[in-house]
Design a protein around this motif. Structure first.
Motif, PDB file in Angstrom:
ATOM      1  N   SER A  52     -23.432   4.820 -53.433  1.00 24.35           N
ATOM      2  CA  SER A  52     -22.956   5.791 -54.415  1.00 24.35           C
ATOM      3  C   SER A  52     -21.680   5.346 -55.114  1.00 24.35           C
ATOM      4  O   SER A  52     -21.352   5.845 -56.195  1.00 24.35           O
ATOM      5  CB  SER A  52     -22.718   7.144 -53.737  1.00 24.35           C
ATOM      6  OG  SER A  52     -21.756   7.020 -52.699  1.00 24.35           O
ATOM      7  N   LEU A  53     -20.946   4.390 -54.512  1.00 27.88           N
ATOM      8  CA  LEU A  53     -19.691   3.930 -55.111  1.00 27.88           C
ATOM      9  C   LEU A  53     -19.887   2.757 -56.066  1.00 27.88           C
ATOM     10  O   LEU A  53     -18.978   2.424 -56.830  1.00 27.88           O
ATOM     11  CB  LEU A  53     -18.699   3.537 -54.014  1.00 27.88           C
ATOM     12  CG  LEU A  53     -18.127   4.678 -53.168  1.00 27.88           C
ATOM     13  CD1 LEU A  53     -17.161   4.127 -52.128  1.00 27.88           C
ATOM     14  CD2 LEU A  53     -17.424   5.706 -54.049  1.00 27.88           C
ATOM     15  N   PHE A  54     -21.050   2.126 -56.031  1.00 24.32           N
ATOM     16  CA  PHE A  54     -21.264   0.955 -56.869  1.00 24.32           C
ATOM     17  C   PHE A  54     -21.075   1.245 -58.364  1.00 24.32           C
ATOM     18  O   PHE A  54     -20.345   0.520 -59.048  1.00 24.32           O
ATOM     19  CB  PHE A  54     -22.654   0.363 -56.610  1.00 24.32           C
ATOM     20  CG  PHE A  54     -22.639  -0.789 -55.647  1.00 24.32           C
ATOM     21  CD1 PHE A  54     -22.691  -2.095 -56.095  1.00 24.32           C
ATOM     22  CD2 PHE A  54     -22.550  -0.564 -54.283  1.00 24.32           C
ATOM     23  CE1 PHE A  54     -22.667  -3.159 -55.208  1.00 24.32           C
ATOM     24  CE2 PHE A  54     -22.526  -1.613 -53.385  1.00 24.32           C
ATOM     25  CZ  PHE A  54     -22.581  -2.919 -53.845  1.00 24.32           C
ATOM     26  N   PRO A  55     -21.722   2.282 -58.932  1.00 22.27           N
ATOM     27  CA  PRO A  55     -21.529   2.537 -60.364  1.00 22.27           C
ATOM     28  C   PRO A  55     -20.087   2.853 -60.724  1.00 22.27           C
ATOM     29  O   PRO A  55     -19.593   2.432 -61.774  1.00 22.27           O
ATOM     30  CB  PRO A  55     -22.447   3.738 -60.632  1.00 22.27           C
ATOM     31  CG  PRO A  55     -23.464   3.695 -59.543  1.00 22.27           C
ATOM     32  CD  PRO A  55     -22.732   3.191 -58.346  1.00 22.27           C
ATOM     33  N   VAL A  56     -19.401   3.598 -59.848  1.00 19.88           N
ATOM     34  CA  VAL A  56     -18.015   3.982 -60.124  1.00 19.88           C
ATOM     35  C   VAL A  56     -17.105   2.755 -60.134  1.00 19.88           C
ATOM     36  O   VAL A  56     -16.287   2.564 -61.042  1.00 19.88           O
ATOM     37  CB  VAL A  56     -17.519   5.000 -59.072  1.00 19.88           C
ATOM     38  CG1 VAL A  56     -16.110   5.462 -59.411  1.00 19.88           C
ATOM     39  CG2 VAL A  56     -18.464   6.190 -58.986  1.00 19.88           C
ATOM     40  N   ILE A  57     -17.256   1.905 -59.125  1.00 14.38           N
ATOM     41  CA  ILE A  57     -16.421   0.702 -59.035  1.00 14.38           C
ATOM     42  C   ILE A  57     -16.774  -0.277 -60.149  1.00 14.38           C
ATOM     43  O   ILE A  57     -15.893  -0.921 -60.734  1.00 14.38           O
ATOM     44  CB  ILE A  57     -16.585   0.049 -57.650  1.00 14.38           C
ATOM     45  CG1 ILE A  57     -15.972   0.959 -56.582  1.00 14.38           C
ATOM     46  CG2 ILE A  57     -15.945  -1.332 -57.610  1.00 14.38           C
ATOM     47  CD1 ILE A  57     -16.091   0.424 -55.169  1.00 14.38           C
ATOM     48  N   PHE A  58     -18.060  -0.377 -60.470  1.00 12.49           N
ATOM     49  CA  PHE A  58     -18.480  -1.280 -61.544  1.00 12.49           C
ATOM     50  C   PHE A  58     -17.843  -0.863 -62.868  1.00 12.49           C
ATOM     51  O   PHE A  58     -17.336  -1.700 -63.623  1.00 12.49           O
ATOM     52  CB  PHE A  58     -20.003  -1.272 -61.665  1.00 12.49           C
ATOM     53  CG  PHE A  58     -20.539  -2.318 -62.604  1.00 12.49           C
ATOM     54  CD1 PHE A  58     -20.940  -3.555 -62.124  1.00 12.49           C
ATOM     55  CD2 PHE A  58     -20.635  -2.077 -63.962  1.00 12.49           C
ATOM     56  CE1 PHE A  58     -21.430  -4.530 -62.984  1.00 12.49           C
ATOM     57  CE2 PHE A  58     -21.118  -3.039 -64.829  1.00 12.49           C
ATOM     58  CZ  PHE A  58     -21.517  -4.267 -64.340  1.00 12.49           C
ATOM     59  N   GLU A  59     -17.867   0.423 -63.160  1.00 13.59           N
ATOM     60  CA  GLU A  59     -17.285   0.910 -64.416  1.00 13.59           C
ATOM     61  C   GLU A  59     -15.784   0.647 -64.458  1.00 13.59           C
ATOM     62  O   GLU A  59     -15.240   0.239 -65.490  1.00 13.59           O
ATOM     63  CB  GLU A  59     -17.569   2.401 -64.578  1.00 13.59           C
ATOM     64  CG  GLU A  59     -17.060   2.962 -65.903  1.00 13.59           C
ATOM     65  CD  GLU A  59     -17.566   4.360 -66.174  1.00 13.59           C
ATOM     66  OE1 GLU A  59     -17.425   4.820 -67.323  1.00 13.59           O
ATOM     67  OE2 GLU A  59     -18.100   5.000 -65.245  1.00 13.59           O
ATOM     68  N   GLU A 138     -32.332   8.621 -54.756  1.00 17.38           N
ATOM     69  CA  GLU A 138     -31.134   8.994 -54.032  1.00 17.38           C
ATOM     70  C   GLU A 138     -30.079   9.477 -55.010  1.00 17.38           C
ATOM     71  O   GLU A 138     -29.844   8.881 -56.035  1.00 17.38           O
ATOM     72  CB  GLU A 138     -30.609   7.794 -53.236  1.00 17.38           C
ATOM     73  CG  GLU A 138     -31.602   7.323 -52.178  1.00 17.38           C
ATOM     74  CD  GLU A 138     -31.134   6.066 -51.498  1.00 17.38           C
ATOM     75  OE1 GLU A 138     -30.098   5.532 -51.922  1.00 17.38           O
ATOM     76  OE2 GLU A 138     -31.797   5.619 -50.559  1.00 17.38           O
ATOM     77  N   GLY A 139     -29.434  10.587 -54.687  1.00 18.21           N
ATOM     78  CA  GLY A 139     -28.512  11.210 -55.622  1.00 18.21           C
ATOM     79  C   GLY A 139     -27.219  10.448 -55.792  1.00 18.21           C
ATOM     80  O   GLY A 139     -26.645   9.939 -54.846  1.00 18.21           O
ATOM     81  N   LEU A 140     -26.772  10.377 -57.026  1.00 16.53           N
ATOM     82  CA  LEU A 140     -25.456   9.856 -57.344  1.00 16.53           C
ATOM     83  C   LEU A 140     -24.712  10.979 -58.050  1.00 16.53           C
ATOM     84  O   LEU A 140     -25.244  11.599 -58.960  1.00 16.53           O
ATOM     85  CB  LEU A 140     -25.556   8.630 -58.258  1.00 16.53           C
ATOM     86  CG  LEU A 140     -26.255   7.411 -57.661  1.00 16.53           C
ATOM     87  CD1 LEU A 140     -26.372   6.325 -58.717  1.00 16.53           C
ATOM     88  CD2 LEU A 140     -25.497   6.891 -56.463  1.00 16.53           C
ATOM     89  N   PRO A 141     -23.501  11.269 -57.664  1.00 16.25           N
ATOM     90  CA  PRO A 141     -22.817  12.463 -58.155  1.00 16.25           C
ATOM     91  C   PRO A 141     -22.620  12.519 -59.656  1.00 16.25           C
ATOM     92  O   PRO A 141     -22.755  13.568 -60.252  1.00 16.25           O
ATOM     93  CB  PRO A 141     -21.463  12.411 -57.422  1.00 16.25           C
ATOM     94  CG  PRO A 141     -21.305  10.989 -56.992  1.00 16.25           C
ATOM     95  CD  PRO A 141     -22.687  10.498 -56.717  1.00 16.25           C
ATOM     96  N   ASP A 142     -22.293  11.405 -60.306  1.00 20.25           N
ATOM     97  CA  ASP A 142     -21.951  11.449 -61.723  1.00 20.25           C
ATOM     98  C   ASP A 142     -22.886  10.635 -62.600  1.00 20.25           C
ATOM     99  O   ASP A 142     -22.603  10.390 -63.762  1.00 20.25           O
ATOM    100  CB  ASP A 142     -20.518  10.941 -61.924  1.00 20.25           C
ATOM    101  CG  ASP A 142     -19.513  11.833 -61.234  1.00 20.25           C
ATOM    102  OD1 ASP A 142     -18.590  11.290 -60.625  1.00 20.25           O
ATOM    103  OD2 ASP A 142     -19.670  13.062 -61.307  1.00 20.25           O
ATOM    104  N   PHE A 143     -23.998  10.199 -62.059  1.00 17.99           N
ATOM    105  CA  PHE A 143     -24.902   9.353 -62.816  1.00 17.99           C
ATOM    106  C   PHE A 143     -26.329   9.844 -62.646  1.00 17.99           C
ATOM    107  O   PHE A 143     -26.707  10.335 -61.589  1.00 17.99           O
ATOM    108  CB  PHE A 143     -24.818   7.890 -62.339  1.00 17.99           C
ATOM    109  CG  PHE A 143     -23.492   7.272 -62.598  1.00 17.99           C
ATOM    110  CD1 PHE A 143     -23.267   6.539 -63.743  1.00 17.99           C
ATOM    111  CD2 PHE A 143     -22.446   7.441 -61.707  1.00 17.99           C
ATOM    112  CE1 PHE A 143     -22.036   5.971 -63.985  1.00 17.99           C
ATOM    113  CE2 PHE A 143     -21.210   6.880 -61.946  1.00 17.99           C
ATOM    114  CZ  PHE A 143     -21.006   6.141 -63.092  1.00 17.99           C
ATOM    115  N   ARG A 144     -27.122   9.681 -63.704  1.00 15.27           N
ATOM    116  CA  ARG A 144     -28.534  10.022 -63.590  1.00 15.27           C
ATOM    117  C   ARG A 144     -29.183   9.100 -62.570  1.00 15.27           C
ATOM    118  O   ARG A 144     -28.890   7.922 -62.503  1.00 15.27           O
ATOM    119  CB  ARG A 144     -29.228   9.865 -64.945  1.00 15.27           C
ATOM    120  CG  ARG A 144     -28.801  10.924 -65.948  1.00 15.27           C
ATOM    121  CD  ARG A 144     -29.619  10.823 -67.194  1.00 15.27           C
ATOM    122  NE  ARG A 144     -29.244   9.653 -67.974  1.00 15.27           N
ATOM    123  CZ  ARG A 144     -29.915   9.258 -69.049  1.00 15.27           C
ATOM    124  NH1 ARG A 144     -30.987   9.900 -69.428  1.00 15.27           N
ATOM    125  NH2 ARG A 144     -29.525   8.209 -69.732  1.00 15.27           N
TER     126      ARG A 144
END
Length: 306
Positions: A52-59, A138-144
């Motif tokens: 779940s942290l991958f998209p946040v850290i990537f951005e 699997e749910g991601l809090p801020d991403f589709r």
């Protein structure tokens, strides 16, 4: 602005505005920023990082230019889909190179890690932000989280290890540096990379650039074509490529002039124009046609479209 909580005459709206304008970073954001400042630690932590942290850290890494971390994240990306969204507007050549180097590492792996599931990387700006699609839901809090559907024509069903979706833009007849690099990179890896271009804009025809594009981009995958600031007789050069665009849904003709491109100001006669247009291939899938500033077909559109 100074707000005194003990002053009864103070306008309450000032406090509301201040609260809306200032949003302190969360503990998670502070932890991510601290982690990114230590590149070696950040890269070593990727193997144990929650998905779940991958998209946040990537951005965050993309925005702040941590290209070494971006490069390391690509080969272990735990989702099948990665879209850069509007961040693509901030992608410079160095960032692009870092991400492509990450893809090279992934392609070079003889045994793919169980964590990496990347199959499609989207270099288009149709999404608002970076997001990851998960076929596992699997749910991601801020991403589709649903897997982004990609509708291909029958001719696009080419088995490749990775698919890169991009939007190739032409500026004043020349490809920009990043687009040129991406095309050359994909051409050198054509056995493992499928470059999928949904929208192609040709602004000012440069034959060498068009040839370079279609060495890599499959014409039958293009769904939208914009022809801008070109001469009518130059359409003959594009005919072989237009015939291959089996999935073309939208065609825009913008500022197509009826004079020769070599500087001849003499206007083409109506018979010559009709002859040139009649050579255009039949586009069976075409659903939308936009015509803007094409003076020689004014009042004669039905004749030209027969």
């Amino acid at each position: 602005m100074v707000i005194c909580l003990h002053c009864p005459d103070q306008d309450d709206s000032l406090e509301e505005v201040t609260e809306e304008c200032y949003s302190p970073p969360t503990l998670q954001n502070l932890a991510i920023q601290s982690l990114l400042r230590d590149e070696a630690l950040a890269i070593s932590a990727l193997t144990d990082l929650p998905q779940s942290l991958f998209p946040v850290i990537f951005e965050e890494a993309f925005t702040d230019g941590y290209i070494g971390i971006l490069k390391a994240m690509i080969p272990v990306w735990p989702f099948p889909y990665l879209s850069l969204g509007k961040q693509i507007n901030n992608c410079n050549l160095e960032t692009l190179k870092a991400m492509l180097e990450g893809l090279d590492i992934l392609l070079a792996q003889k045994v793919q890690t169980s964590r990496c599931k990347l199959r499609v990387i989207n270099w288009r700006e149709d999404d608002l932000k970076i997001w990851a699609g998960s076929h596992e839901g699997e749910g991601l809090p801020d991403f589709r989280t649903e897997k982004q559907p990609i509708e291909n024509s029958a001719g696009c069903e080419v088995k490749k290890e990775l698919k890169v979706t991009t939007e190739v833009l032409r500026m004043k007849g020349r490809l920009d540096e990043s687009t040129t690099y991406l095309l050359q990179w994909a051409q050198q890896r054509k056995d493992s990379i499928h470059l999928f271009c949904r929208k192609l804009l040709i602004e000012g025809l440069t034959k060498a650039s068009v040839i370079e594009i279609f060495k890599t981009v499959h014409a039958d995958c293009i769904q939208e074509l914009i022809l801008r600031c070109i001469c009518i007789e130059e359409l003959a050069f594009l005919n072989p490529y237009l015939k291959l665009m089996k999935s073309l849904f939208t065609l825009t003709l913008d500022h197509i002039i009826g004079t020769f491109s070599l500087g001849d100001s003499e206007k083409l006669d109506e018979e010559t124009i009709f002859s040139l247009i009649s050579q255009l291939p039949t586009l069976h899938c075409l659903q939308k046609l936009y015509v803007n500033d094409v003076p020689f077909i004014k009042g004669n559109l039905k004749e030209y479209l027969r």
